[in-house]
Design a protein around this motif. Structure first.
Motif, short mmCIF file in Angstrom:
data_model
loop_
_atom_site.label_atom_id
_atom_site.label_comp_id
_atom_site.label_asym_id
_atom_site.label_seq_id
_atom_site.Cartn_x
_atom_site.Cartn_y
_atom_site.Cartn_z
N HIS A 1 -9.24 2.51 -0.26
CA HIS A 1 -10.27 3.21 0.56
C HIS A 1 -10.62 4.61 0.05
O HIS A 1 -10.29 5.63 0.67
CB HIS A 1 -9.86 3.27 2.03
N HIS B 1 -3.50 9.26 2.23
CA HIS B 1 -3.77 9.54 3.63
C HIS B 1 -3.44 11.02 3.91
O HIS B 1 -4.12 11.68 4.66
CB HIS B 1 -2.93 8.67 4.56
N GLU C 1 0.88 -1.17 0.00
CA GLU C 1 0.00 0.00 0.00
C GLU C 1 0.92 1.22 0.00
O GLU C 1 1.67 1.45 0.96
CB GLU C 1 -0.91 0.04 1.24
ZN LIG Z 1 -4.62 3.02 4.09
#
Ligand SMILES: [Zn+2]
Ligand SMILES: [Zn+2]
Length: 266
Positions: free
Chosen positions: A158, A111, A83
């Motif tokens: 996400h 993020h 990731e």
């Molecule tokens: Zn993440």
């Protein structure tokens, strides 16, 4: 029916996950999965960037750990992935990481909406109070769209992460979603159904049903991920995630091998 692959799980090298990779694999077998992928938080060029990822000098160890699980897990397909945090200006570093090992896929995640603020970090949740939620969501989706446009990733992680703490803008975010999805479609990038959202304040899979409906209209392929940070979370709420995908019209999920995509029936 066989479960889709769980393509999002971590290892203790990222410093905020528990349990050995072999325990994640054992749990996958217990819950009936046939394929998983480790996608731990990738290192940054500077190890002091933050404290929730492996250091660069641990990358080879990470790969060896996953290789060991691959050898020891007869009957379970185990993929090697990362990731990767997408920040504008990090493209060259991400290309270097991509070239270091034969990854099966890279998940591109946003993020950070600035070099110092990760929107999902509970330690810096106070920053949300200093900013207008729509400004944060807009900045986030600008970066997510750039991540899809970069061509560096097979999967975008996400996708509506800013909802984690249930801080929603008053404004309609549909134009932000559509701009991202148009780019993902043009660049042939998949998104994931990430069940970790169910374990957070928002109590909802990432992305929302409304978002996923738009993704389906844009013919965006999907993967599934528990975002497990402990062995017990592997395959978590997959039945619910599959039901959501089917409800908006999805019939297939995808798998990756050496960064090549294939589809399997849901
Ligand atoms: Zn993440
Ligand atoms: Zn994590």
């Amino acid at each position: 029916m066989s479960w889709p692959a769980d393509y999002h799980m971590h290892t203790p090298l990222c410093r905020h996950a528990s349990g050995e990779p072999a325990e994640y694999a054992a749990r996958a077998v217990t819950v009936g999965l046939t394929e998983i992928g480790f996608s731990d938080h990738s290192p940054m060029r500077r190890d002091d960037f933050d404290n929730w990822r492996m250091r660069f000098d641990q990358l080879d160890e990470y790969v060896e750990n996953v290789r060991r699980v691959q050898k020891d897990s007869a009957g379970l397909v185990v993929k090697l992935a990362l990731e990767v945090d997408y920040l504008p200006g990090h493209e060259e570093w991400i290309r270097e990481l991509a070239a270091r090992h034969p990854w099966d896929y890279l998940i591109g995640s946003v993020h950070y909406v600035s070099d110092s603020w990760a929107v999902d970090n509970p330690e810096t949740i106070a920053k949300w109070k200093e900013r207008d939620p729509f400004e944060v969501w807009s900045g986030y989706f600008d970066r997510l769209t750039q991540a899809a446009d970069s061509g560096l990733f097979e999967i975008i992680g996400h996708a509506d992460l800013p909802k984690k703490f249930k801080i929603y803008p008053k404004e309609d975010c549909t134009p932000l979603f559509n701009r991202f999805l148009e780019t993902a479609q043009k660049k042939n990038v998949a998104i994931e159904l990430n069940t970790a959202g169910l374990r957070k304040e928002c109590r909802e899979i990432y992305p929302s049903r409304a978002f996923l409906q738009l993704a389906r209209q844009h013919k965006i392929p999907i993967t599934f991920g528990s975002d497990a940070h402990a062995p017990s979370e592997v395959g978590s709420a997959f039945a619910e995630a599959i039901a959501l995908a089917r409800a908006v019209g999805y019939t297939h999920s995808c798998r990756f091998d050496q960064r090549r995509r294939s589809e399997s029936l849901l």
